[in-house]
Design a protein around this motif. Sequence first.
Motif, PDB file in Angstrom:
ATOM      1  N   ARG A 140       0.831  -1.211   0.000  1.00  0.00           N
ATOM      2  CA  ARG A 140       0.000   0.000   0.000  1.00  0.00           C
ATOM      3  C   ARG A 140       0.865   1.260   0.000  1.00  0.00           C
ATOM      4  NH1 ARG A 140      -3.070  -3.011   3.749  1.00  0.00           N
ATOM      5  NH2 ARG A 140      -2.207  -1.807   5.471  1.00  0.00           N
ATOM      6  N   CYS A 141       1.934   1.235   0.765  1.00  0.00           N
ATOM      7  CA  CYS A 141       2.843   2.374   0.825  1.00  0.00           C
ATOM      8  C   CYS A 141       3.493   2.605  -0.538  1.00  0.00           C
ATOM      9  CB  CYS A 141       3.913   2.130   1.898  1.00  0.00           C
ATOM     10  SG  CYS A 141       5.112   3.462   2.041  1.00  0.00           S
ATOM     11  N   GLN A 142       3.921   1.535  -1.195  1.00  0.00           N
ATOM     12  CA  GLN A 142       4.559   1.658  -2.503  1.00  0.00           C
ATOM     13  C   GLN A 142       3.577   2.165  -3.565  1.00  0.00           C
ATOM     14  OE1 GLN A 142       6.071  -2.385  -2.644  1.00  0.00           O
ATOM     15  NE2 GLN A 142       8.161  -1.684  -2.220  1.00  0.00           N
ATOM     16  N   GLN A 143       2.311   1.729  -3.469  1.00  0.00           N
ATOM     17  CA  GLN A 143       1.292   2.222  -4.399  1.00  0.00           C
ATOM     18  C   GLN A 143       1.071   3.721  -4.196  1.00  0.00           C
ATOM     19  OE1 GLN A 143      -2.024  -0.294  -3.473  1.00  0.00           O
ATOM     20  NE2 GLN A 143      -1.338  -1.966  -4.795  1.00  0.00           N
ATOM     21  N   ALA A 144       0.968   4.141  -2.944  1.00  0.00           N
ATOM     22  CA  ALA A 144       0.768   5.560  -2.639  1.00  0.00           C
ATOM     23  C   ALA A 144       1.966   6.370  -3.121  1.00  0.00           C
ATOM     24  CB  ALA A 144       0.551   5.759  -1.145  1.00  0.00           C
TER      25      ALA A 144
END
Length: 187
Positions: free
Chosen positions: A169-173
């Motif tokens: 999720r962090c990498q997507q954001a």
Amino acid sequence: MTHRLSQLTAQLHHWKQQAKLIDQAHTINGPWFDPQVFDSDSRWLVPCIEETEQNLARILRLAQNPRSTTTQIEHLTERLFAQMEALQRVITHALESLRNESTSTHIETKLAETTSKAALQKQLTQHQEWEQRLRQLVLNKQYEFDHAPARYHKAALQALTVAQQRLARCQQAKSRIEAQLLSCHIP
């Protein structure tokens, strides 16, 4: 402390971008600041911000020097905070004046771009820090899973999965923020 220093540096950089626009658009007769706060020509914001940056650099050098006295560091730190407070007050007031006057659509557009780019850059930096921490967390959970006794295997797998999901999720954001930054640079 390093995080706080990087925040101060980022804030000064952000203010410098805004100050360039303010200095271009806003002419004043007198100084912005009390002469006790800045040695620079206080009719212009950019030199005052540069003086504040130099003051921060001096504090860092003194803090690393074992021969520096606490009194020296305290004095410079008090001056730094006085300068930061004065800059924040004046920049906020000047930006409000510029917005109220609507001096030029171009300046407002540039100001909005500068503010949004700075905000995006700040978000990107924060997400990069989070990504680094989450990568380490995933490595730790993977190690715990690999070395867990059979009876704790399910709980360790669940903790690893949760950590991997958080990282994803962090990498997507972070990717969305990078895409927004790239779109800011495309004319």
